[in-house]
Design a protein around this motif. Structure first.
Motif, PDB file in Angstrom:
ATOM      1  N   ALA A 146      -2.150   6.682  14.636  1.00  0.00           N
ATOM      2  CA  ALA A 146      -2.123   5.259  14.288  1.00  0.00           C
ATOM      3  C   ALA A 146      -0.730   4.924  13.781  1.00  0.00           C
ATOM      4  O   ALA A 146      -0.202   5.607  12.900  1.00  0.00           O
ATOM      5  CB  ALA A 146      -3.182   4.947  13.242  1.00  0.00           C
ATOM      6  N   TRP A 147      -0.116   3.923  14.350  1.00  0.00           N
ATOM      7  CA  TRP A 147       1.216   3.495  13.951  1.00  0.00           C
ATOM      8  C   TRP A 147       1.134   2.251  13.079  1.00  0.00           C
ATOM      9  O   TRP A 147       1.845   2.133  12.094  1.00  0.00           O
ATOM     10  CB  TRP A 147       2.074   3.252  15.194  1.00  0.00           C
ATOM     11  CG  TRP A 147       3.501   2.916  14.919  1.00  0.00           C
ATOM     12  CD1 TRP A 147       4.447   3.725  14.365  1.00  0.00           C
ATOM     13  CD2 TRP A 147       4.148   1.675  15.198  1.00  0.00           C
ATOM     14  NE1 TRP A 147       5.647   3.065  14.279  1.00  0.00           N
ATOM     15  CE2 TRP A 147       5.493   1.797  14.793  1.00  0.00           C
ATOM     16  CE3 TRP A 147       3.732   0.479  15.767  1.00  0.00           C
ATOM     17  CZ2 TRP A 147       6.418   0.767  14.930  1.00  0.00           C
ATOM     18  CZ3 TRP A 147       4.647  -0.546  15.912  1.00  0.00           C
ATOM     19  CH2 TRP A 147       5.980  -0.394  15.485  1.00  0.00           C
ATOM     20  N   LEU A 148       0.236   1.316  13.461  1.00  0.00           N
ATOM     21  CA  LEU A 148       0.123   0.062  12.717  1.00  0.00           C
ATOM     22  C   LEU A 148      -1.255  -0.547  12.938  1.00  0.00           C
ATOM     23  O   LEU A 148      -1.723  -0.622  14.076  1.00  0.00           O
ATOM     24  CB  LEU A 148       1.199  -0.919  13.191  1.00  0.00           C
ATOM     25  CG  LEU A 148       1.279  -2.278  12.514  1.00  0.00           C
ATOM     26  CD1 LEU A 148       1.643  -2.137  11.039  1.00  0.00           C
ATOM     27  CD2 LEU A 148       2.304  -3.162  13.215  1.00  0.00           C
ATOM     28  N   GLU A 149      -1.893  -0.941  11.855  1.00  0.00           N
ATOM     29  CA  GLU A 149      -3.140  -1.711  11.920  1.00  0.00           C
ATOM     30  C   GLU A 149      -2.783  -3.156  11.602  1.00  0.00           C
ATOM     31  O   GLU A 149      -2.168  -3.421  10.573  1.00  0.00           O
ATOM     32  CB  GLU A 149      -4.156  -1.192  10.894  1.00  0.00           C
ATOM     33  CG  GLU A 149      -4.718   0.164  11.192  1.00  0.00           C
ATOM     34  CD  GLU A 149      -5.719   0.178  12.339  1.00  0.00           C
ATOM     35  OE1 GLU A 149      -6.245  -0.894  12.721  1.00  0.00           O
ATOM     36  OE2 GLU A 149      -5.967   1.268  12.869  1.00  0.00           O
ATOM     37  N   GLN A 150      -3.170  -4.063  12.476  1.00  0.00           N
ATOM     38  CA  GLN A 150      -2.876  -5.475  12.263  1.00  0.00           C
ATOM     39  C   GLN A 150      -4.156  -6.216  11.899  1.00  0.00           C
ATOM     40  O   GLN A 150      -5.215  -5.983  12.503  1.00  0.00           O
ATOM     41  CB  GLN A 150      -2.234  -6.084  13.504  1.00  0.00           C
ATOM     42  CG  GLN A 150      -0.864  -5.480  13.796  1.00  0.00           C
ATOM     43  CD  GLN A 150      -0.218  -6.095  15.014  1.00  0.00           C
ATOM     44  OE1 GLN A 150      -0.828  -6.147  16.077  1.00  0.00           O
ATOM     45  NE2 GLN A 150       1.010  -6.552  14.856  1.00  0.00           N
ATOM     46  N   ASP A 151      -4.047  -7.125  10.922  1.00  0.00           N
ATOM     47  CA  ASP A 151      -5.207  -7.858  10.418  1.00  0.00           C
ATOM     48  C   ASP A 151      -5.930  -8.652  11.503  1.00  0.00           C
ATOM     49  O   ASP A 151      -7.124  -8.890  11.396  1.00  0.00           O
ATOM     50  CB  ASP A 151      -4.800  -8.813   9.291  1.00  0.00           C
ATOM     51  CG  ASP A 151      -4.381  -8.066   8.031  1.00  0.00           C
ATOM     52  OD1 ASP A 151      -4.812  -6.915   7.865  1.00  0.00           O
ATOM     53  OD2 ASP A 151      -3.626  -8.647   7.235  1.00  0.00           O
ATOM     54  N   GLY A 152      -5.250  -9.050  12.551  1.00  0.00           N
ATOM     55  CA  GLY A 152      -5.861  -9.853  13.603  1.00  0.00           C
ATOM     56  C   GLY A 152      -6.727  -9.065  14.562  1.00  0.00           C
ATOM     57  O   GLY A 152      -7.156  -9.594  15.585  1.00  0.00           O
ATOM     58  N   GLY A 153      -7.014  -7.794  14.265  1.00  0.00           N
ATOM     59  CA  GLY A 153      -7.891  -7.018  15.114  1.00  0.00           C
ATOM     60  C   GLY A 153      -7.179  -6.162  16.138  1.00  0.00           C
ATOM     61  O   GLY A 153      -7.701  -5.938  17.230  1.00  0.00           O
ATOM     62  N   CYS A 154      -5.989  -5.660  15.798  1.00  0.00           N
ATOM     63  CA  CYS A 154      -5.238  -4.793  16.708  1.00  0.00           C
ATOM     64  C   CYS A 154      -4.904  -3.472  16.025  1.00  0.00           C
ATOM     65  O   CYS A 154      -4.561  -3.452  14.843  1.00  0.00           O
ATOM     66  CB  CYS A 154      -3.919  -5.438  17.134  1.00  0.00           C
ATOM     67  SG  CYS A 154      -4.089  -6.813  18.271  1.00  0.00           S
ATOM     68  N   THR A 155      -4.981  -2.416  16.797  1.00  0.00           N
ATOM     69  CA  THR A 155      -4.515  -1.102  16.362  1.00  0.00           C
ATOM     70  C   THR A 155      -3.420  -0.685  17.329  1.00  0.00           C
ATOM     71  O   THR A 155      -3.625  -0.716  18.545  1.00  0.00           O
ATOM     72  CB  THR A 155      -5.644  -0.059  16.408  1.00  0.00           C
ATOM     73  OG1 THR A 155      -6.694  -0.472  15.530  1.00  0.00           O
ATOM     74  CG2 THR A 155      -5.138   1.314  15.984  1.00  0.00           C
ATOM     75  N   ILE A 156      -2.271  -0.319  16.792  1.00  0.00           N
ATOM     76  CA  ILE A 156      -1.169   0.164  17.626  1.00  0.00           C
ATOM     77  C   ILE A 156      -1.052   1.663  17.400  1.00  0.00           C
ATOM     78  O   ILE A 156      -0.947   2.136  16.262  1.00  0.00           O
ATOM     79  CB  ILE A 156       0.154  -0.546  17.300  1.00  0.00           C
ATOM     80  CG1 ILE A 156      -0.011  -2.049  17.533  1.00  0.00           C
ATOM     81  CG2 ILE A 156       1.290   0.018  18.162  1.00  0.00           C
ATOM     82  CD1 ILE A 156       1.179  -2.888  17.083  1.00  0.00           C
ATOM     83  N   LEU A 157      -1.104   2.400  18.505  1.00  0.00           N
ATOM     84  CA  LEU A 157      -1.011   3.856  18.477  1.00  0.00           C
ATOM     85  C   LEU A 157       0.345   4.292  18.993  1.00  0.00           C
ATOM     86  O   LEU A 157       0.965   3.595  19.808  1.00  0.00           O
ATOM     87  CB  LEU A 157      -2.103   4.464  19.369  1.00  0.00           C
ATOM     88  CG  LEU A 157      -3.541   4.098  19.014  1.00  0.00           C
ATOM     89  CD1 LEU A 157      -4.492   4.650  20.065  1.00  0.00           C
ATOM     90  CD2 LEU A 157      -3.897   4.619  17.637  1.00  0.00           C
ATOM     91  N   ARG A 158       0.756   5.491  18.573  1.00  0.00           N
ATOM     92  CA  ARG A 158       2.044   6.029  19.007  1.00  0.00           C
ATOM     93  C   ARG A 158       1.894   7.501  19.355  1.00  0.00           C
ATOM     94  O   ARG A 158       1.201   8.250  18.667  1.00  0.00           O
ATOM     95  CB  ARG A 158       3.078   5.878  17.900  1.00  0.00           C
ATOM     96  CG  ARG A 158       4.425   6.516  18.240  1.00  0.00           C
ATOM     97  CD  ARG A 158       5.422   6.350  17.147  1.00  0.00           C
ATOM     98  NE  ARG A 158       4.976   7.115  15.974  1.00  0.00           N
ATOM     99  CZ  ARG A 158       5.554   7.064  14.796  1.00  0.00           C
ATOM    100  NH1 ARG A 158       6.573   6.261  14.594  1.00  0.00           N
ATOM    101  NH2 ARG A 158       5.109   7.788  13.802  1.00  0.00           N
ATOM    102  N   HIS A 159       2.550   7.880  20.438  1.00  0.00           N
ATOM    103  CA  HIS A 159       2.687   9.291  20.803  1.00  0.00           C
ATOM    104  C   HIS A 159       4.096   9.437  21.351  1.00  0.00           C
ATOM    105  O   HIS A 159       4.408   8.900  22.419  1.00  0.00           O
ATOM    106  CB  HIS A 159       1.650   9.694  21.847  1.00  0.00           C
ATOM    107  CG  HIS A 159       1.557  11.178  22.036  1.00  0.00           C
ATOM    108  ND1 HIS A 159       2.548  11.910  22.632  1.00  0.00           N
ATOM    109  CD2 HIS A 159       0.595  12.048  21.674  1.00  0.00           C
ATOM    110  CE1 HIS A 159       2.186  13.176  22.655  1.00  0.00           C
ATOM    111  NE2 HIS A 159       1.012  13.291  22.074  1.00  0.00           N
ATOM    112  N   ASP A 160       4.937  10.125  20.617  1.00  0.00           N
ATOM    113  CA  ASP A 160       6.365  10.239  20.953  1.00  0.00           C
ATOM    114  C   ASP A 160       6.949   8.837  21.149  1.00  0.00           C
ATOM    115  O   ASP A 160       6.891   8.040  20.242  1.00  0.00           O
ATOM    116  CB  ASP A 160       6.583  11.146  22.168  1.00  0.00           C
ATOM    117  CG  ASP A 160       6.246  12.603  21.866  1.00  0.00           C
ATOM    118  OD1 ASP A 160       6.380  13.015  20.705  1.00  0.00           O
ATOM    119  OD2 ASP A 160       5.840  13.315  22.792  1.00  0.00           O
ATOM    120  N   ASP A 161       7.451   8.534  22.356  1.00  0.00           N
ATOM    121  CA  ASP A 161       8.082   7.226  22.556  1.00  0.00           C
ATOM    122  C   ASP A 161       7.166   6.216  23.253  1.00  0.00           C
ATOM    123  O   ASP A 161       7.622   5.174  23.712  1.00  0.00           O
ATOM    124  CB  ASP A 161       9.413   7.359  23.304  1.00  0.00           C
ATOM    125  CG  ASP A 161       9.250   7.932  24.699  1.00  0.00           C
ATOM    126  OD1 ASP A 161       8.148   8.352  25.065  1.00  0.00           O
ATOM    127  OD2 ASP A 161      10.254   7.965  25.440  1.00  0.00           O
TER     128      ASP A 161
END
Length: 119
Positions: free
Chosen positions: A27-42
Protein backbone atom coordinates in the motif's frame (compact mmCIF):
# COMPACT_ATOMS: atom_id res chain seq x y z
CA UNK A 1 8.10 12.15 -13.89
CA UNK A 2 6.12 9.32 -12.34
CA UNK A 3 2.68 7.91 -12.97
CA UNK A 4 -0.18 5.81 -11.66
CA UNK A 5 -2.62 3.64 -13.61
CA UNK A 6 -6.11 3.77 -12.07
CA UNK A 7 -8.91 1.23 -12.30
CA UNK A 8 -12.49 1.45 -11.05
CA UNK A 9 -13.36 -1.60 -8.95
CA UNK A 10 -16.46 -3.03 -7.33
CA UNK A 11 -14.33 -5.23 -5.04
CA UNK A 12 -11.53 -2.98 -3.81
CA UNK A 13 -10.70 -4.96 -0.65
CA UNK A 14 -10.50 -8.26 -2.52
CA UNK A 15 -8.53 -6.81 -5.46
CA UNK A 16 -6.09 -4.94 -3.20
CA UNK A 17 -5.56 -8.10 -1.14
CA UNK A 18 -4.83 -10.08 -4.32
CA UNK A 19 -2.15 -7.65 -5.54
CA UNK A 20 -0.61 -7.37 -2.06
CA UNK A 21 -0.68 -11.04 -1.09
CA UNK A 22 -0.16 -12.74 -4.43
CA UNK A 23 2.11 -10.25 -6.24
CA UNK A 24 3.94 -8.46 -3.42
CA UNK A 25 2.57 -4.94 -3.97
CA UNK A 26 2.52 -2.66 -0.94
CA UNK A 27 0.00 0.00 0.00
CA UNK A 28 1.45 3.35 -1.03
CA UNK A 29 -1.48 5.68 -0.33
CA UNK A 30 -5.04 5.38 0.95
CA UNK A 31 -7.27 8.18 -0.28
CA UNK A 32 -10.42 9.24 1.58
CA UNK A 33 -12.46 9.21 -1.65
CA UNK A 34 -12.33 5.42 -1.85
CA UNK A 35 -9.01 4.75 -3.60
CA UNK A 36 -6.07 2.57 -2.66
CA UNK A 37 -2.80 3.13 -4.52
CA UNK A 38 -0.39 0.20 -4.53
CA UNK A 39 3.29 0.18 -5.42
CA UNK A 40 5.72 -2.49 -6.55
CA UNK A 41 9.12 -1.11 -7.53
CA UNK A 42 8.38 1.53 -10.19
CA UNK A 43 4.77 0.44 -10.91
CA UNK A 44 1.87 2.13 -9.15
CA UNK A 45 -1.73 0.92 -9.53
CA UNK A 46 -4.75 2.72 -8.10
CA UNK A 47 -8.01 0.93 -7.38
CA UNK A 48 -10.97 3.22 -6.77
CA UNK A 49 -14.52 2.34 -5.77
CA UNK A 50 -16.88 2.17 -8.74
CA UNK A 51 -20.47 3.36 -8.52
CA UNK A 52 -21.63 -0.12 -9.57
CA UNK A 53 -20.33 -3.41 -10.96
CA UNK A 54 -21.18 -2.07 -14.43
CA UNK A 55 -18.56 0.69 -13.99
CA UNK A 56 -15.57 -1.62 -13.32
CA UNK A 57 -12.47 -1.08 -15.51
CA UNK A 58 -11.09 -4.38 -16.80
CA UNK A 59 -9.59 -3.33 -20.15
CA UNK A 60 -5.87 -3.41 -20.76
CA UNK A 61 -3.18 -5.66 -19.33
CA UNK A 62 -1.33 -5.24 -16.05
CA UNK A 63 2.19 -6.52 -16.75
CA UNK A 64 4.78 -7.28 -14.12
CA UNK A 65 8.23 -8.47 -15.08
CA UNK A 66 10.93 -10.36 -13.32
CA UNK A 67 14.66 -10.78 -13.95
CA UNK A 68 14.68 -14.50 -14.78
CA UNK A 69 12.68 -17.33 -16.31
CA UNK A 70 12.95 -19.14 -12.99
CA UNK A 71 11.21 -16.25 -11.25
CA UNK A 72 8.40 -16.36 -13.83
CA UNK A 73 8.06 -20.11 -13.28
CA UNK A 74 7.91 -19.59 -9.50
CA UNK A 75 5.23 -16.92 -9.90
CA UNK A 76 3.30 -19.26 -12.21
CA UNK A 77 3.34 -21.90 -9.48
CA UNK A 78 2.04 -19.26 -7.01
CA UNK A 79 -0.72 -18.15 -9.41
CA UNK A 80 -1.59 -21.52 -10.96
CA UNK A 81 -5.19 -21.23 -9.75
CA UNK A 82 -5.73 -18.00 -11.74
CA UNK A 83 -3.29 -18.62 -14.63
CA UNK A 84 -4.86 -19.04 -18.07
CA UNK A 85 -1.98 -21.10 -19.45
CA UNK A 86 1.57 -22.29 -18.98
CA UNK A 87 4.63 -20.03 -19.32
CA UNK A 88 5.95 -19.88 -22.88
CA UNK A 89 8.42 -18.02 -25.05
CA UNK A 90 6.99 -15.29 -27.23
CA UNK A 91 9.38 -14.80 -30.14
CA UNK A 92 7.56 -11.68 -31.38
CA UNK A 93 8.61 -9.75 -28.27
CA UNK A 94 11.58 -11.84 -27.13
CA UNK A 95 9.96 -12.56 -23.76
CA UNK A 96 8.98 -15.52 -21.59
CA UNK A 97 5.46 -15.04 -20.25
CA UNK A 98 2.16 -16.32 -18.96
CA UNK A 99 -1.22 -14.73 -18.40
CA UNK A 100 -3.57 -14.83 -15.42
CA UNK A 101 -6.65 -12.97 -14.19
CA UNK A 102 -7.15 -10.88 -11.07
CA UNK A 103 -10.35 -11.30 -8.99
CA UNK A 104 -12.38 -9.00 -11.28
CA UNK A 105 -11.11 -10.50 -14.53
CA UNK A 106 -8.37 -8.01 -15.43
CA UNK A 107 -5.68 -9.61 -17.56
CA UNK A 108 -2.39 -9.97 -15.71
CA UNK A 109 0.81 -10.77 -17.60
CA UNK A 110 3.92 -12.07 -15.86
CA UNK A 111 7.06 -12.03 -17.97
CA UNK A 112 10.80 -11.73 -18.26
CA UNK A 113 12.73 -10.25 -21.14
CA UNK A 114 15.04 -12.68 -22.94
CA UNK A 115 17.46 -9.90 -23.88
CA UNK A 116 19.27 -7.16 -22.03
CA UNK A 117 17.17 -4.10 -21.21
CA UNK A 118 18.32 -0.52 -21.75
CA UNK A 119 19.55 1.22 -18.64
Amino acid sequence: MSGIVFFRTAARDRVVAFYRERLGFEAWLEQDGGCTILRHDDLKLGFCDAASADDVDTDGIVTVYYDTREAVDEKHADLADVATGEPRENDDYDIYQFFAEDPEGRTLEVQTFLHDLPE
